[in-house]
Design a protein around this motif. Sequence first.
Motif, PDB file in Angstrom:
ATOM      1  N   ARG A   5      39.244  37.957  36.312  1.00 53.66           N
ATOM      2  CA  ARG A   5      39.169  36.853  36.353  1.00 53.66           C
ATOM      3  C   ARG A   5      39.396  35.379  35.271  1.00 53.66           C
ATOM      4  O   ARG A   5      40.971  35.011  35.312  1.00 53.66           O
ATOM      5  N   VAL A   6      38.371  35.724  34.086  1.00 57.07           N
ATOM      6  CA  VAL A   6      38.874  34.316  33.546  1.00 57.07           C
ATOM      7  C   VAL A   6      40.304  34.655  32.665  1.00 57.07           C
ATOM      8  O   VAL A   6      41.176  34.198  31.989  1.00 57.07           O
ATOM      9  N   TRP A   7      41.005  36.146  32.018  1.00 53.63           N
ATOM     10  CA  TRP A   7      41.653  36.291  31.369  1.00 53.63           C
ATOM     11  C   TRP A   7      42.365  35.940  32.726  1.00 53.63           C
ATOM     12  O   TRP A   7      43.803  35.467  31.712  1.00 53.63           O
ATOM     13  N   GLN A   8      42.802  36.344  33.419  1.00 57.42           N
ATOM     14  CA  GLN A   8      44.484  36.017  33.766  1.00 57.42           C
ATOM     15  C   GLN A   8      44.217  34.237  34.166  1.00 57.42           C
ATOM     16  O   GLN A   8      45.395  34.172  34.078  1.00 57.42           O
ATOM     17  N   TRP A   9      43.267  33.720  33.586  1.00 56.02           N
ATOM     18  CA  TRP A   9      43.408  32.265  34.559  1.00 56.02           C
ATOM     19  C   TRP A   9      43.700  31.733  33.080  1.00 56.02           C
ATOM     20  O   TRP A   9      44.546  30.728  33.254  1.00 56.02           O
ATOM     21  N   LEU A  10      43.314  32.072  31.706  1.00 56.87           N
ATOM     22  CA  LEU A  10      43.804  32.102  30.645  1.00 56.87           C
ATOM     23  C   LEU A  10      45.064  32.092  30.202  1.00 56.87           C
ATOM     24  O   LEU A  10      46.425  31.623  29.268  1.00 56.87           O
ATOM     25  N   PHE A  11      45.727  33.381  30.602  1.00 56.66           N
ATOM     26  CA  PHE A  11      46.950  34.158  29.244  1.00 56.66           C
ATOM     27  C   PHE A  11      47.922  34.662  31.033  1.00 56.66           C
ATOM     28  O   PHE A  11      48.964  34.839  31.276  1.00 56.66           O
ATOM     29  N   GLY A  12      47.712  33.748  32.652  1.00 48.79           N
ATOM     30  CA  GLY A  12      48.679  34.051  33.821  1.00 48.79           C
ATOM     31  C   GLY A  12      48.634  34.633  34.388  1.00 48.79           C
ATOM     32  O   GLY A  12      49.761  34.693  35.378  1.00 48.79           O
ATOM     33  N   GLN A  13      48.245  36.365  33.722  1.00 44.35           N
ATOM     34  CA  GLN A  13      48.256  37.423  34.714  1.00 44.35           C
ATOM     35  C   GLN A  13      46.730  37.968  34.113  1.00 44.35           C
ATOM     36  O   GLN A  13      46.521  38.483  32.515  1.00 44.35           O
ATOM     37  N   GLY A  14      46.011  39.309  34.711  1.00 47.24           N
ATOM     38  CA  GLY A  14      45.041  39.759  34.986  1.00 47.24           C
ATOM     39  C   GLY A  14      45.630  40.572  33.481  1.00 47.24           C
ATOM     40  O   GLY A  14      46.765  41.377  33.480  1.00 47.24           O
ATOM     41  N   LEU A  15      44.555  41.646  33.105  1.00 46.11           N
ATOM     42  CA  LEU A  15      44.759  43.041  32.585  1.00 46.11           C
ATOM     43  C   LEU A  15      44.595  43.895  33.683  1.00 46.11           C
ATOM     44  O   LEU A  15      45.807  44.852  33.216  1.00 46.11           O
ATOM     45  N   VAL A  16      44.108  43.359  34.331  1.00 41.55           N
ATOM     46  CA  VAL A  16      44.582  43.929  35.856  1.00 41.55           C
ATOM     47  C   VAL A  16      44.862  43.290  37.027  1.00 41.55           C
ATOM     48  O   VAL A  16      44.469  42.270  37.544  1.00 41.55           O
ATOM     49  N   LYS A  17      46.352  43.411  37.526  1.00 39.87           N
ATOM     50  CA  LYS A  17      46.782  42.677  38.377  1.00 39.87           C
ATOM     51  C   LYS A  17      46.576  42.958  39.356  1.00 39.87           C
ATOM     52  O   LYS A  17      47.143  41.006  39.565  1.00 39.87           O
ATOM     53  N   THR A  18      46.028  43.478  39.812  1.00 38.24           N
ATOM     54  CA  THR A  18      44.975  43.306  41.475  1.00 38.24           C
ATOM     55  C   THR A  18      43.436  42.819  41.263  1.00 38.24           C
ATOM     56  O   THR A  18      42.734  43.413  41.570  1.00 38.24           O
ATOM     57  N   PRO A  19      43.689  41.204  41.008  1.00 36.93           N
ATOM     58  CA  PRO A  19      42.007  41.034  40.868  1.00 36.93           C
ATOM     59  C   PRO A  19      41.448  41.165  42.486  1.00 36.93           C
ATOM     60  O   PRO A  19      40.088  41.142  41.811  1.00 36.93           O
ATOM     61  N   ASP A  20      42.351  41.270  43.307  1.00 37.30           N
ATOM     62  CA  ASP A  20      40.890  41.579  44.256  1.00 37.30           C
ATOM     63  C   ASP A  20      41.051  43.074  44.744  1.00 37.30           C
ATOM     64  O   ASP A  20      40.556  43.567  45.761  1.00 37.30           O
ATOM     65  N   ASN A  21      41.630  43.787  43.954  1.00 42.33           N
ATOM     66  CA  ASN A  21      41.518  45.180  44.338  1.00 42.33           C
ATOM     67  C   ASN A  21      41.096  45.901  42.908  1.00 42.33           C
ATOM     68  O   ASN A  21      42.354  45.829  41.856  1.00 42.33           O
ATOM     69  N   PHE A  22      40.435  46.474  42.265  1.00 43.92           N
ATOM     70  CA  PHE A  22      40.228  47.256  41.448  1.00 43.92           C
ATOM     71  C   PHE A  22      39.564  48.691  41.887  1.00 43.92           C
ATOM     72  O   PHE A  22      39.298  49.731  41.266  1.00 43.92           O
ATOM     73  N   GLY A  23      40.051  49.294  43.175  1.00 39.54           N
ATOM     74  CA  GLY A  23      39.612  50.497  43.627  1.00 39.54           C
ATOM     75  C   GLY A  23      40.721  51.400  43.211  1.00 39.54           C
ATOM     76  O   GLY A  23      42.249  51.013  42.375  1.00 39.54           O
ATOM     77  N   THR A  24      41.021  52.351  43.637  1.00 41.24           N
ATOM     78  CA  THR A  24      42.415  53.465  43.293  1.00 41.24           C
ATOM     79  C   THR A  24      43.953  52.935  44.094  1.00 41.24           C
ATOM     80  O   THR A  24      44.879  53.447  43.856  1.00 41.24           O
ATOM     81  N   THR A  25      44.088  51.900  44.735  1.00 44.65           N
ATOM     82  CA  THR A  25      44.826  51.866  45.901  1.00 44.65           C
ATOM     83  C   THR A  25      45.446  50.537  44.453  1.00 44.65           C
ATOM     84  O   THR A  25      46.221  50.050  45.055  1.00 44.65           O
ATOM     85  N   GLU A  55      35.973  32.554  22.828  1.00 41.47           N
ATOM     86  CA  GLU A  55      35.849  34.436  22.294  1.00 41.47           C
ATOM     87  C   GLU A  55      37.494  34.105  22.373  1.00 41.47           C
ATOM     88  O   GLU A  55      38.267  34.721  21.670  1.00 41.47           O
ATOM     89  N   LEU A  56      37.887  34.116  24.608  1.00 38.04           N
ATOM     90  CA  LEU A  56      39.054  34.340  24.354  1.00 38.04           C
ATOM     91  C   LEU A  56      39.909  33.583  23.721  1.00 38.04           C
ATOM     92  O   LEU A  56      41.564  34.124  23.494  1.00 38.04           O
ATOM     93  N   VAL A  57      39.713  32.236  23.954  1.00 39.91           N
ATOM     94  CA  VAL A  57      40.831  30.658  23.354  1.00 39.91           C
ATOM     95  C   VAL A  57      40.934  31.344  21.554  1.00 39.91           C
ATOM     96  O   VAL A  57      41.349  29.840  21.394  1.00 39.91           O
TER      97      VAL A  57
END
Length: 277
Positions: A5-25, A55-57
Motif C-alpha cells: 500500500r505504501v509503495w502504491q501511494w508513492l509510485f502510483g501502482q503497487g508491486l502487487v496491482k491488486t492491493p485488496d487481494n493477495f490471494g491466488t486470484t 527508505e522508499l523516498v
Amino acid sequence: VMVNRVWQWLFGQGLVKTPDNFGTTGGTPANAALLDTLAVGFRESGWSVKKLLRELVLSRAYQLSSNYDEKNFTADPENELIWRMNKRRLDAESIRDAILVVSGQLDSAPQPGSPIAERGNGPIGEFRQFPDAGVPEDLLVEAATLTKARSVYLPIARGMVPDALAVFDFAEPGFVNGRREVTNVPAQALYMLNSPTLATAAQMLAERVLTAHPASASQAQRVQFAYGLVFARAPSEVEQNAAADFFAKFPGSPSADTIWTSFCRALLASAEFRYLN
C-alpha cells in the motif's frame, strides 16, 4: 500488504496491482524479492511506517525522472520494474488543497469537529436549517466546499460527496477501496474552467500576483511570479511569449484584475497543475 500500500501511494501502482487481494486470484508481485525484503525490513523496524517511507523516498527508484526511453519501454511497457517514475495525476484532495494553497486561501489549522456531527441526527437530505448560518441541510455539500480547511477535514456524507472531490475520482464512501480509479475526462476540465470555486480561486490568485508585483513591476515579472506559485518553476521563453501575446489582446479595455483572473484560471486549468511529472 502494508508495504504494498505504501509503495502504491508513492509510485502510483503497487508491486502487487491488486492491493485488496493477495490471494491466488489476485495479481502476482512485479518483484517478489523486493516486496519480501521491504516487508521483512518493515517488521524488523518495529512496524515503523515513517522508516519505511524514508527508505522508499530516498531510493534511486523514487528519484527517477518520468522521461521516456524507447529501449526500456520495449522491455517493460507497463513500467513494472520502475525504470522511470510514473506520471500521475494528483488525487482529489490534493487538487483541492493545491487550489486553496496557490490562491492563498488554505486554512491549515486542524478543524474542531465534523459539521455533520454538529447538525445532529436525522436525514441528511431533509430541509433543516444550520443553527447559525441559516443554510438548509440539503446544501451541506455546498457548505462543505465553502470551508477553506484541508480536504482531510471535509465532512463526507454517503452519497453527497462535494463536487470538488467527486469529479476527480474520490473513493465511494460506502465501500472499502484499496485503489482508486484515475480518469482523465472532459468533466474535469470543465470543472476547472467553469466551477465557481475555481473562479474565486483564480480571482484571488490574480490579486495575490498583482499585490506582490504592483504597477511598477513588469508584466514578465508578474508572469514569472504566477508560474512560481502554480507550477513551482519559471516560465520558458515560449510560455513568456504566449503570455505576452495574451495580454496584448487587451490593450486597456478590461481592468487588470479581470485580465489576470482569466490568465490565472488558464494556469489552474492546465494539465500540469493536476499532474506530477
